[in-house]
Design an enzyme around this catalytic site. Structure first.
Site, PDB file in Angstrom:
ATOM      1  N   GLU A  99       0.848  -1.201   0.000  1.00  0.00           N
ATOM      2  CA  GLU A  99       0.000   0.000   0.000  1.00  0.00           C
ATOM      3  C   GLU A  99       0.879   1.245   0.000  1.00  0.00           C
ATOM      4  OE1 GLU A  99      -3.289  -0.264   2.867  1.00  0.00           O
ATOM      5  OE2 GLU A  99      -3.056   1.874   3.264  1.00  0.00           O
ATOM      6  N   ASP A 101       0.247   5.312   0.612  1.00  0.00           N
ATOM      7  CA  ASP A 101      -0.820   6.176   1.136  1.00  0.00           C
ATOM      8  C   ASP A 101      -0.536   7.657   1.153  1.00  0.00           C
ATOM      9  OD1 ASP A 101      -2.438   4.116   2.104  1.00  0.00           O
ATOM     10  OD2 ASP A 101      -1.354   4.022   3.984  1.00  0.00           O
ATOM     11  N   GLU A 103      -2.791  10.565   3.079  1.00  0.00           N
ATOM     12  CA  GLU A 103      -3.992  10.819   3.884  1.00  0.00           C
ATOM     13  C   GLU A 103      -3.972  12.270   4.312  1.00  0.00           C
ATOM     14  OE1 GLU A 103      -5.040   8.411   7.300  1.00  0.00           O
ATOM     15  OE2 GLU A 103      -4.712   6.601   6.130  1.00  0.00           O
ATOM     16  N   HIS A 116      -0.404  13.056   5.626  1.00  0.00           N
ATOM     17  CA  HIS A 116       0.173  11.863   6.235  1.00  0.00           C
ATOM     18  C   HIS A 116       0.533  10.900   5.104  1.00  0.00           C
ATOM     19  CE1 HIS A 116      -0.149   8.551   9.355  1.00  0.00           C
ATOM     20  NE2 HIS A 116      -0.456   7.851   8.288  1.00  0.00           N
ATOM     21  N   ASN A 118       2.375   6.930   4.106  1.00  0.00           N
ATOM     22  CA  ASN A 118       2.840   5.655   4.650  1.00  0.00           C
ATOM     23  C   ASN A 118       3.104   4.705   3.484  1.00  0.00           C
ATOM     24  OD1 ASN A 118       3.538   3.752   6.588  1.00  0.00           O
ATOM     25  ND2 ASN A 118       1.514   3.653   7.545  1.00  0.00           N
ATOM     26  N   GLU A 128       5.406   5.976   8.776  1.00  0.00           N
ATOM     27  CA  GLU A 128       4.720   7.249   8.568  1.00  0.00           C
ATOM     28  C   GLU A 128       5.691   8.421   8.460  1.00  0.00           C
ATOM     29  OE1 GLU A 128       4.316   5.281  11.234  1.00  0.00           O
ATOM     30  OE2 GLU A 128       2.281   4.483  11.131  1.00  0.00           O
ATOM     31  N   GLY A 197      -5.757  12.678  18.924  1.00  0.00           N
ATOM     32  CA  GLY A 197      -6.405  11.775  19.871  1.00  0.00           C
ATOM     33  C   GLY A 197      -7.828  12.177  20.222  1.00  0.00           C
TER      34      GLY A 197
END
Ligand SMILES: *[C@@H]1O[C@H](CO)[C@@H](O)[C@H](O)[C@H]1NC(C)=O
Length: 285
Positions: A99, A101, A103, A116, A118, A128, A197
């Site tokens: 994959e 990525d 994001e 982001h 990865n 990351e 978070g």
């Protein structure tokens, strides 16, 4: 009046050429979920994904690819987009998938998006790198590109490389090179984790949230079909130079500029996270 034909015909020719080279998103992608929240409009020129309290939405490419240099223009959710996450990535299937990525984590109005990235190989990610951008990604379309060839994966924004993941098989690190990947994209709510978070909750009074896509280009890619791949236009006598493309000095300098000024997280410098030592690909020159 006689002059009209000589004025109009070159214009016509130009507009026909433009029409022929513009991608038709209807031919390249299928909407896969979101119950009408994803749309391809303007005769295939524009794709929009939207998110409201009930659901997000997504699409995937019809083609599978094994290597490519693939561009897409994206315009991200404007305003208060905190809690929304927007992914645009390549992925293969199965439990040992590969994959690549991009994001995009939304933020409060005026606060920067986090880009982001990865790379997974054979089901393992944990690689990351995160960035802020040097422009407002919601004000206009910008080009997000993935160069994927057997030696490297390069993430670029408007032609500026932001990350290079080199083939480190010589150090025992698997590299994505055997499994064809499809392009996927989706927009969903992740206010449980995306905002440091869950600190900030999605403001549903701003819904629906919408992101847009246009000018997809996979002309320089190997399309996988029935167990074989075919790379680029067969009429080209120059082959597929991107299959061995590397970063020239100018691009390496741009990459360094981004990494020095806009990188906000790099797993390769997160020694606390890897008490047994940094992953081997982190020690590539
Ligand atoms: C939102 O902006 C704040 C302030 O600049 C920043 O600390 C935070 O990392 C950003 N959050 C995301 C998800 O990008």
């Amino acid at each position: 009046m006689a002059n009209y034909s000589t004025i109009i015909s070159p214009l016509l020719v130009i507009s026909l050429l433009v029409a022929a080279s513009a991608s038709n998103l209807n031919q390249d992608f299928d909407i896969t979920w979101g119950d009408g929240r994803a749309k391809i409009i303007n005769n295939g020129e524009l794709l929009t994904l939207s998110l409201d309290k009930a659901s997000g939405s997504g699409f995937q490419s019809r083609n599978e690819y094994l290597f490519g240099s693939i561009d897409m223009q994206l315009k991200l959710v404007p305003g208060n987009s905190a809690g929304t996450v927007h992914a645009y990535y390549l992925s293969s299937k199965g439990s040992t998938w590969d994959e690549i990525d991009f994001e995009f984590l939304g933020n409060l109005s005026g606060d920067p998006y986090t880009l982001h990235t990865n790379v997974f190989s054979q089901g393992k990610g944990n690689r990351e790198q995160q960035f802020h951008l040097w422009f407002d990604p919601t004000a206009d379309f910008h080009t997000y590109s993935i160069l994927w060839n057997p030696q490297r994966i390069v993430f670029s924004v408007d032609g500026t490389p932001i990350r290079e993941f080199k083939n480190a098989e010589s150090k025992g690190v698997p590299f994505p090179k055997d499994q064809p990947m499809r392009i996927y994209s989706s927009l969903w709510n992740a206010d449980d984790w995306a905002t440091r978070g869950g600190l900030v909750k999605t403001d549903w009074t701003q819904a629906p949230f919408t992101a847009s896509y246009r000018n997809f280009n996979d002309d320089k890619a190997c399309v996988w079909s029935s167990g074989a791949s075919s790379c680029g236009s067969s009429s080209s006598s120059t082959g597929s130079p991107w299959l061995s493309e590397e970063l020239d000095t100018a691009k390496q300098n741009r990459l360094k500029w981004v990494q020095d000024n806009y990188m906000i997280y790099n797993y390769c410098t997160d020694a606390k996270r890897f008490p047994q030592g940094l992953p081997p690909e982190c020690n590539m020159s």
